[in-house]
Design a protein around this motif. Sequence first.
Motif, mmCIF file in Angstrom:
data_model
loop_
_atom_site.group_PDB
_atom_site.id
_atom_site.type_symbol
_atom_site.label_atom_id
_atom_site.label_comp_id
_atom_site.label_asym_id
_atom_site.label_seq_id
_atom_site.Cartn_x
_atom_site.Cartn_y
_atom_site.Cartn_z
ATOM 1 N N THR A 169 11.633 12.508 -26.781
ATOM 2 C CA THR A 169 12.548 13.031 -25.888
ATOM 3 C C THR A 169 13.273 14.308 -26.388
ATOM 4 N N LYS A 170 13.878 15.122 -25.775
ATOM 5 C CA LYS A 170 14.323 16.445 -26.235
ATOM 6 C C LYS A 170 15.943 16.619 -25.501
ATOM 7 N N LYS A 171 16.815 16.900 -26.276
ATOM 8 C CA LYS A 171 18.224 17.038 -25.884
ATOM 9 C C LYS A 171 18.135 18.670 -25.481
ATOM 10 N N PRO A 172 18.956 19.060 -24.419
ATOM 11 C CA PRO A 172 19.061 20.461 -24.344
ATOM 12 C C PRO A 172 19.606 21.478 -25.499
ATOM 13 N N GLY A 173 18.696 22.626 -25.762
ATOM 14 C CA GLY A 173 19.358 23.529 -26.993
ATOM 15 C C GLY A 173 18.968 22.758 -28.226
ATOM 16 N N ARG A 174 18.033 21.505 -28.345
ATOM 17 C CA ARG A 174 17.640 21.070 -29.641
ATOM 18 C C ARG A 174 16.075 20.652 -29.722
ATOM 19 N N ALA A 175 15.788 20.665 -30.830
ATOM 20 C CA ALA A 175 14.340 20.395 -31.047
ATOM 21 C C ALA A 175 14.000 18.953 -30.749
ATOM 22 N N PRO A 176 12.764 18.838 -30.255
ATOM 23 C CA PRO A 176 12.308 17.266 -29.796
ATOM 24 C C PRO A 176 12.661 16.511 -31.068
ATOM 25 N N ASP A 177 12.875 15.027 -30.806
ATOM 26 C CA ASP A 177 12.964 14.083 -31.595
ATOM 27 C C ASP A 177 11.478 13.395 -31.875
ATOM 28 N N PHE A 178 10.953 13.733 -33.190
ATOM 29 C CA PHE A 178 9.599 13.162 -33.290
ATOM 30 C C PHE A 178 9.584 11.956 -34.108
ATOM 31 N N SER A 179 10.770 11.509 -34.492
ATOM 32 C CA SER A 179 10.921 10.362 -35.310
ATOM 33 C C SER A 179 10.805 9.054 -34.522
ATOM 34 N N ASP A 180 11.468 9.089 -33.438
ATOM 35 C CA ASP A 180 11.270 7.571 -32.734
ATOM 36 C C ASP A 180 10.765 7.941 -31.301
ATOM 37 N N PRO A 181 9.481 7.428 -30.983
ATOM 38 C CA PRO A 181 8.922 7.841 -29.555
ATOM 39 C C PRO A 181 9.217 6.624 -28.788
#
Length: 365
Positions: free
Chosen positions: A294-306
């Motif tokens: 998942t990715k929040k607007p204006g932030r990098a994707p969260d690759f730690s918890d798919p």
Amino acid sequence: MGILERIGEIEREIARTQKNKATEYHLGVLKAKLAKYRTQLLEPQGKKGEKGEGFDVMKSGDARVALIGFPSVGKSTLLSTLTNTQSVAASYEFTTLTCIPGVIEYKGANIQLLDLPGIIEGASQGKGRGRQVIAVARTADLVIMMVDVTKGEVQKELLTAELEAVGIRLNKKKPGIYFKQKKAGGIKFNATCTLTKVDEKMVQMILHEYKIFNAEVIFREDCTSDELIDVISGNRVYMPCLYVYNKIDQVSIEEVDRVAHIENSVVVSCNMKLNLDFLLDQTWEELSLLRIYTKKPGRAPDFSDPIILRGGASVEHVCHSIHRSIVAVFKYALVWGKSTKFNPQRVGIHHIMCDEDVIQIVSKK
């Protein structure tokens, strides 16, 4: 005469009947009777609570894998090696007497691995707690059939026959047969292709054996009488299976090479921890699991918890896995990854996701 005696009598009659044009209708009816009795054996009618007895293991994690095999092939050793659960392993048979669950943490997913007691020949008829083992195996997403490489193909054939007898079809797809029972109108039979294995007369004879006199049957593929019986029974489970050949350190390299090239097979040595990484890779492939980031607007994707989903999942499934209220306010999603033509691509709620896609959900204002 009990059900077991009737099953034995029908099996003997099938074995001694020559297979030719003259006997194909007789064999079709015998197979239908055999399937009916086996269903009665697996799900005995009588006292409440008898049906579907098993080890009652709570389903957890993102997928469930059942580990089955004959006694002393290395199932408990494999469970202890791949998970943090310790299953008693010893050099004598029937060390494991109940179902022991463990969890494999792999690529961000929690895969539940069930170490089931060893199956013996005749398990489908209830021998050696076989019925409980099979009841659990039916609830799995994948079967890992563990065999001793020194015993050749004998164990694999016997186990497959035991599972076939109770309605578990390994590495097979559902037959292309449409079947619907009706209240009136007789039997309506049709086929969209040329049939070489069955005809209308055989279909009617098999249906009559099941006391079905009003139904609609459409063959979309050139299926056999066995596949028609599976469709009529309606309790067959079709699931993928990996054949794991253990103890490869006890045979020649030529034999290992031959076995390794058999379809859906993996060669390992649990004691020497050989090729277990490849087994995990193959398990992941067979389960068709997807990792969605998942990715929040204006932030990098969260690759730690798919988010872990099954193959064929859509954006709607992603929304439900985050929170069930998101679908109601969903506007569109931006997706990066293999499922898109360009990055990012604006997609709707029915867009099919691929492994390692990144998604940003935009809601209505």
